[in-house]
Scaffold this active site. Sequence first.
Site, PDB file in Angstrom:
ATOM      1  N   LYS A 195     -41.793 119.196 -34.751  1.00  0.00           N
ATOM      2  CA  LYS A 195     -40.831 119.174 -33.633  1.00  0.00           C
ATOM      3  C   LYS A 195     -39.432 119.110 -34.228  1.00  0.00           C
ATOM      4  O   LYS A 195     -38.836 118.037 -34.312  1.00  0.00           O
ATOM      5  CB  LYS A 195     -41.065 117.925 -32.767  1.00  0.00           C
ATOM      6  CG  LYS A 195     -42.331 117.974 -31.936  1.00  0.00           C
ATOM      7  CD  LYS A 195     -42.314 116.940 -30.823  1.00  0.00           C
ATOM      8  CE  LYS A 195     -42.893 115.634 -31.271  1.00  0.00           C
ATOM      9  NZ  LYS A 195     -43.262 114.735 -30.129  1.00  0.00           N
TER      10      LYS A 195
ATOM     11  N   ASP B 157     -50.064 115.094 -39.476  1.00  0.00           N
ATOM     12  CA  ASP B 157     -50.398 115.752 -38.219  1.00  0.00           C
ATOM     13  C   ASP B 157     -49.162 116.400 -37.604  1.00  0.00           C
ATOM     14  O   ASP B 157     -49.184 117.544 -37.188  1.00  0.00           O
ATOM     15  CB  ASP B 157     -51.056 114.758 -37.230  1.00  0.00           C
ATOM     16  CG  ASP B 157     -50.291 113.442 -37.082  1.00  0.00           C
ATOM     17  OD1 ASP B 157     -49.186 113.295 -37.640  1.00  0.00           O
ATOM     18  OD2 ASP B 157     -50.815 112.547 -36.392  1.00  0.00           O
TER      19      ASP B 157
ATOM     20  N   ASP C 221     -41.808 114.517 -36.681  1.00  0.00           N
ATOM     21  CA  ASP C 221     -40.980 114.253 -35.507  1.00  0.00           C
ATOM     22  C   ASP C 221     -39.568 113.912 -36.014  1.00  0.00           C
ATOM     23  O   ASP C 221     -38.771 114.806 -36.278  1.00  0.00           O
ATOM     24  CB  ASP C 221     -41.653 113.097 -34.751  1.00  0.00           C
ATOM     25  CG  ASP C 221     -41.025 112.787 -33.414  1.00  0.00           C
ATOM     26  OD1 ASP C 221     -40.844 113.704 -32.613  1.00  0.00           O
ATOM     27  OD2 ASP C 221     -40.712 111.613 -33.176  1.00  0.00           O
TER      28      ASP C 221
HETATM   29  P1  IMP Z   1     -41.816 110.704 -37.678  1.00  0.00           P
HETATM   30  O1  IMP Z   1     -41.770 109.676 -38.745  1.00  0.00           O
HETATM   31  O2  IMP Z   1     -40.857 110.385 -36.561  1.00  0.00           O
HETATM   32  O3  IMP Z   1     -41.645 112.111 -38.172  1.00  0.00           O
HETATM   33  O4  IMP Z   1     -43.181 110.546 -36.954  1.00  0.00           O
HETATM   34  C1  IMP Z   1     -44.331 111.102 -37.353  1.00  0.00           C
HETATM   35  C2  IMP Z   1     -45.487 110.395 -36.705  1.00  0.00           C
HETATM   36  O5  IMP Z   1     -45.214 110.059 -35.341  1.00  0.00           O
HETATM   37  C3  IMP Z   1     -46.699 111.287 -36.659  1.00  0.00           C
HETATM   38  O6  IMP Z   1     -47.477 111.113 -37.803  1.00  0.00           O
HETATM   39  C4  IMP Z   1     -47.407 110.816 -35.423  1.00  0.00           C
HETATM   40  O7  IMP Z   1     -48.271 109.738 -35.736  1.00  0.00           O
HETATM   41  C5  IMP Z   1     -46.326 110.312 -34.514  1.00  0.00           C
HETATM   42  N1  IMP Z   1     -45.938 111.331 -33.510  1.00  0.00           N
HETATM   43  C6  IMP Z   1     -44.797 112.031 -33.438  1.00  0.00           C
HETATM   44  N2  IMP Z   1     -44.788 112.871 -32.404  1.00  0.00           N
HETATM   45  C7  IMP Z   1     -45.973 112.710 -31.786  1.00  0.00           C
HETATM   46  C8  IMP Z   1     -46.577 113.333 -30.637  1.00  0.00           C
HETATM   47  O8  IMP Z   1     -46.019 114.217 -29.964  1.00  0.00           O
HETATM   48  N3  IMP Z   1     -47.828 112.898 -30.327  1.00  0.00           N
HETATM   49  C9  IMP Z   1     -48.479 111.925 -31.029  1.00  0.00           C
HETATM   50  N4  IMP Z   1     -47.965 111.342 -32.108  1.00  0.00           N
HETATM   51  C10 IMP Z   1     -46.715 111.724 -32.481  1.00  0.00           C
HETATM   52 MG    MG Z   2     -49.093 110.037 -38.100  1.00  0.00          MG
END
Ligand code: IMP
Ligand code: MG
Length: 178
Positions: free
Chosen positions: A130, A99, A102
């Site tokens: 992001k 989805d 981050d």
């Molecule tokens: P990462 O491992 O930090 O890249 O995180 C990815 C996961 O964090 C995504 O699959 C989402 O489940 C959650 N996530 C990151 N940013 C958001 C946001 O703005 N809204 C909701 N979920 C988020």
């Molecule tokens: Mg996720």
Amino acid sequence: MGKILGETLISKEEIADICKELGRRITEDYAGKQVFLIGVLKGAFVFLADLARNIDLPVDMDFISVSSYGGGTQSTGVVRIIKDVDQNIAGKHVIVVEDIVDSGLTLNHLKQLLSTRKPASIALCTAFDKPERRKVPIEVEYVGRRIPDEFIVGYGLDYDGIYRNLPEVRILREAAEE
Ligand code: IMP
Ligand code: MG
């Protein structure tokens, strides 16, 4: 502090265009092949459904579930497999569908893990990105839309388990900001 729904960042119409464009690119890049989509639960289930219907190729799919934010808006940095894919991915053209990217920790970990299982190829696809928040460098082949550093909900994305069913993407704000 309470959280409330803020303004719409990405409309239903924009989301439809994003899915159409990504589906077109994947269809072109994988011409003559079968693709194996792996959706990252729970958030990617809405996007995967739309993306798959915009890919004009034989598409197989499965889901994987990893630990995510425990009720807050900050990543714990810990990536744990809760449900693995059911099928053998050896020799398949895998596209991991997320989805949102981050910190990059989730996709980075998943790519490394799935690569050890000898897929024919592996690519990453995310509806939203992001880039400002990245903690690990990661190349994502298919990015629907880059967004600023805001916490968003809707279109599969949740806050504390809710808002996944919103058809558009909205910004989550502190109640006091309004
Ligand atoms: P990462 O491992 O930090 O890249 O995180 C990815 C996961 O964090 C995504 O699959 C989402 O489940 C959650 N996530 C990151 N940013 C958001 C946001 O703005 N809204 C909701 N979920 C988020
Ligand atoms: Mg996720």
